[in-house]
Design a protein around this motif. Structure first.
Motif, PDB file in Angstrom:
ATOM      1  N   ALA A   1       0.885  -1.310  -0.162  1.00  0.00           N
ATOM      2  CA  ALA A   1       0.028   0.076  -0.036  1.00  0.00           C
ATOM      3  C   ALA A   1       0.999   1.262  -0.003  1.00  0.00           C
ATOM      4  O   ALA A   1       0.614   2.064  -0.868  1.00  0.00           O
ATOM      5  CB  ALA A   1      -1.001   0.055   1.345  1.00  0.00           C
ATOM      6  N   PRO A   2       1.674   1.338   0.789  1.00  0.00           N
ATOM      7  CA  PRO A   2       2.547   2.754   0.734  1.00  0.00           C
ATOM      8  C   PRO A   2       3.201   2.996  -0.627  1.00  0.00           C
ATOM      9  O   PRO A   2       3.225   4.209  -0.821  1.00  0.00           O
ATOM     10  CB  PRO A   2       3.799   2.480   1.865  1.00  0.00           C
ATOM     11  CG  PRO A   2       3.221   1.552   2.741  1.00  0.00           C
ATOM     12  CD  PRO A   2       2.454   0.624   1.860  1.00  0.00           C
ATOM     13  N   ALA A   3       3.555   1.903  -1.278  1.00  0.00           N
ATOM     14  CA  ALA A   3       4.205   2.238  -2.537  1.00  0.00           C
ATOM     15  C   ALA A   3       3.135   2.355  -3.575  1.00  0.00           C
ATOM     16  O   ALA A   3       3.198   3.554  -4.420  1.00  0.00           O
ATOM     17  CB  ALA A   3       4.907   1.287  -3.049  1.00  0.00           C
ATOM     18  N   MET A   4       2.144   1.723  -3.690  1.00  0.00           N
ATOM     19  CA  MET A   4       0.884   1.936  -4.689  1.00  0.00           C
ATOM     20  C   MET A   4       0.364   3.158  -4.261  1.00  0.00           C
ATOM     21  O   MET A   4      -0.153   3.835  -5.117  1.00  0.00           O
ATOM     22  CB  MET A   4       0.077   0.716  -4.357  1.00  0.00           C
ATOM     23  CG  MET A   4      -0.910   0.538  -5.488  1.00  0.00           C
ATOM     24  SD  MET A   4      -1.884  -0.991  -5.417  1.00  0.00           S
ATOM     25  CE  MET A   4      -1.014  -2.131  -5.700  1.00  0.00           C
ATOM     26  N   ALA A   5       0.382   3.694  -3.150  1.00  0.00           N
ATOM     27  CA  ALA A   5      -0.407   5.049  -2.888  1.00  0.00           C
ATOM     28  C   ALA A   5       0.405   6.002  -3.302  1.00  0.00           C
ATOM     29  O   ALA A   5      -0.058   7.143  -3.634  1.00  0.00           O
ATOM     30  CB  ALA A   5      -0.584   5.346  -1.475  1.00  0.00           C
ATOM     31  N   GLY A   6       1.714   6.020  -3.463  1.00  0.00           N
ATOM     32  CA  GLY A   6       2.678   6.763  -3.763  1.00  0.00           C
ATOM     33  C   GLY A   6       2.802   7.140  -5.456  1.00  0.00           C
ATOM     34  O   GLY A   6       3.462   8.173  -5.818  1.00  0.00           O
ATOM     35  N   VAL A   7       2.400   6.241  -6.010  1.00  0.00           N
ATOM     36  CA  VAL A   7       2.463   6.272  -7.597  1.00  0.00           C
ATOM     37  C   VAL A   7       1.198   7.368  -8.254  1.00  0.00           C
ATOM     38  O   VAL A   7       0.365   7.173  -7.711  1.00  0.00           O
ATOM     39  CB  VAL A   7       2.534   5.095  -8.237  1.00  0.00           C
ATOM     40  CG1 VAL A   7       3.886   4.186  -7.783  1.00  0.00           C
ATOM     41  CG2 VAL A   7       1.482   4.301  -8.204  1.00  0.00           C
ATOM     42  N   ASP A   8       1.549   7.803  -9.386  1.00  0.00           N
ATOM     43  CA  ASP A   8       0.644   8.662  -9.893  1.00  0.00           C
ATOM     44  C   ASP A   8      -0.304   7.695 -10.773  1.00  0.00           C
ATOM     45  O   ASP A   8      -1.531   8.305 -10.941  1.00  0.00           O
ATOM     46  CB  ASP A   8       1.292   9.514 -10.944  1.00  0.00           C
ATOM     47  CG  ASP A   8       1.937  10.658 -10.120  1.00  0.00           C
ATOM     48  OD1 ASP A   8       1.465  11.542  -9.415  1.00  0.00           O
ATOM     49  OD2 ASP A   8       3.383  10.392  -9.966  1.00  0.00           O
ATOM     50  N   ALA A   9       0.005   6.527 -11.116  1.00  0.00           N
ATOM     51  CA  ALA A   9      -0.805   5.578 -12.134  1.00  0.00           C
ATOM     52  C   ALA A   9      -0.497   4.378 -11.685  1.00  0.00           C
ATOM     53  O   ALA A   9       0.829   3.926 -11.716  1.00  0.00           O
ATOM     54  CB  ALA A   9      -1.147   6.095 -13.244  1.00  0.00           C
ATOM     55  N   LEU A  10      -1.423   3.268 -11.770  1.00  0.00           N
ATOM     56  CA  LEU A  10      -1.028   1.779 -11.891  1.00  0.00           C
ATOM     57  C   LEU A  10      -1.278   1.411 -13.392  1.00  0.00           C
ATOM     58  O   LEU A  10      -2.461   2.050 -13.768  1.00  0.00           O
ATOM     59  CB  LEU A  10      -1.780   1.105 -11.097  1.00  0.00           C
ATOM     60  CG  LEU A  10      -1.613  -0.436 -11.144  1.00  0.00           C
ATOM     61  CD1 LEU A  10      -0.203  -1.040 -10.991  1.00  0.00           C
ATOM     62  CD2 LEU A  10      -2.770  -1.232 -10.656  1.00  0.00           C
ATOM     63  N   LEU A  11      -0.412   0.879 -14.125  1.00  0.00           N
ATOM     64  CA  LEU A  11      -0.654   0.339 -15.593  1.00  0.00           C
ATOM     65  C   LEU A  11      -0.770  -1.039 -15.529  1.00  0.00           C
ATOM     66  O   LEU A  11       0.209  -1.584 -14.982  1.00  0.00           O
ATOM     67  CB  LEU A  11       0.577   0.835 -16.275  1.00  0.00           C
ATOM     68  CG  LEU A  11       0.494   2.386 -17.114  1.00  0.00           C
ATOM     69  CD1 LEU A  11       0.378   3.436 -16.011  1.00  0.00           C
ATOM     70  CD2 LEU A  11       1.779   2.570 -17.783  1.00  0.00           C
TER      71      LEU A  11
END
Length: 390
Positions: A279-289
């Motif tokens: 979650a901490p990393a996924m919340a920190g990105v601008d978009a998930l591809l």
């Protein structure tokens, strides 16, 4: 009445994928006054054993009898087909009876193939949890003959050519997601990633989450990052790959690096490894591809929606069952990596659109994909198969 005793077998080792996470979250949420889960790891414990222990669960490592495995994941210790049928199956039947198992619930191809026949011969009920493509050999040729129930993560994955009808045994049960914990602060998480990478705070961070395999297409992700970098020239663009190769020796990580170098973005592609919790990393990105083809129903897609991270996914597999294009995310041409550039540009240029997409996606994720709903559905299957245990 007594508890329903359920066997959950896995292959131990370094791989920790969505099927492991889903099954283990289910096990953690079971009512232990009614169900008695038994987790078995074949070959070794490894990182998966550590992951299970960290969740507060017990497991047993079983090195014999040897299991059967598909060619891509076969080890020297695995059984040949004749050796499996003549030697391993009778011993596995004996183990099931010794452990007093009522239901065998398998969650990946290796375990389906290894435990289906012993389960039937031991008089256990057999639940085949299908997370593969609709044309997978096992779910079309073996599951219709051996499985008492076929649970699938999406309608897309329904067997297309079953050897006999599965209408009475097939049902869709979405993967479980624990959406009760607070979501990390996105701005702080973004800055933490930028600091880790030593890049400017306004860097556009695009992410790939999951094991690296051919179906998920991490090389296609690399090409998409390059295309976005060409389209977005007013901010630095970096691609982050979170995960490890699924099959040792596949060299997909090296292939991504080589492709990045060929495209001139070798300094903007980062192999971040496996993160737990994500979650901490996924919340920190601008978009998930999501670059996969034939992905039945990816966990990361729903996890990102819950965290407020916009999702751009290929219009393929089970993705359209989760994403409404332009409302809860974007669906793009699965064959053209440049197709990811336009929605990324739209989101970067239009904060109102970004807010609308992420809010709607959060609402849908939390209303449709909670852990409780999954547990209720699976336990209803268990109770139907073993009604005398109620």
């Amino acid at each position: 009445m007594g508890k329903t005793r359920i066997l959950y077998p896995f292959v131990g080792g370094a791989t920790i994928g969505g099927s492991h996470v889903s099954a283990l979250k289910l096990i953690c949420a079971l009512d232990l006054t009614r169900y008695d889960p038994v987790i078995v790891l074949h070959r070794e414990a490894g990182a998966l054993g550590d992951f299970i222990a960290d969740m507060g669960l017990d497991y047993t490592v079983v090195t014999t009898p040897p299991i059967i495995a598909p060619r891509h994941s076969r080890s020297p210790s695995d059984a040949s087909v004749p050796g499996f049928l003549l030697g391993s199956v009778p011993r596995m039947v004996k183990l099931l009876r010794q452990w007093k198992i009522d239901i065998v619930h398998t969650n990946d191809g290796r375990m389906h193939g290894s435990w289906g026949l012993p389960a039937k011969l031991a008089g256990c009920k057999f639940v085949w949890h299908h997370r593969q493509a609709p044309d997978a050999l096992g779910v079309n040729k073996i599951a219709p003959l051996l499985a008492d129930r076929i649970l699938s993560v999406s309608e897309f994955s329904r067997p297309v050519r079953p050897i006999r009808s599965v209408d009475r045994s097939f049902s869709v049960v979405r993967s479980p997601f624990d959406l009760s914990t607070p979501t990390p602060d996105r701005a702080a998480s973004h800055k933490a990633l930028c600091d880790e990478l030593r890049v400017p705070d306004d860097t556009l961070l695009l992410a790939y989450f999951g094991v690296l395999n051919e179906r998920k297409r991490p090389v296609h992700f690399t090409e998409a990052v390059a295309a976005v970098a060409d389209a977005v020239t007013d901010r630095p663009v970096h691609g982050l790959i979170f995960g490890k190769v699924e099959t040792e020796g596949s060299d997909l990580d090296a292939a991504c690096v080589a492709r990045a170098k060929a495209l001139g973005i070798q300094d903007r592609l980062h192999l971040m490894g496996f993160r737990d919790p994500p979650a901490p990393a996924m919340a920190g990105v601008d978009a998930l591809l999501i670059t996969a083809l034939d992905e039945p129903f990816g966990r990361t897609l729903i996890e990102a929606m819950h965290l407020g991270t916009p999702v751009i996914a290929t219009h393929h597999g089970g993705n359209p069952e989760a994403i409404t294009d332009g409302t809860t995310g974007f669906l793009v041409d699965p064959w053209n990596p440049a197709a990811f550039a336009r929605p990324i540009r739209q989101l970067a240029d239009d904060p109102a659109l970004l807010n609308a997409i992420t809010r709607t996606a959060q609402d849908e994720a939390r209303s449709e994909y909670g852990l409780g709903r999954h547990v209720t559905q699976v336990c209803a299957v268990y109770d139907d198969l073993c009604p005398n245990k109620d």
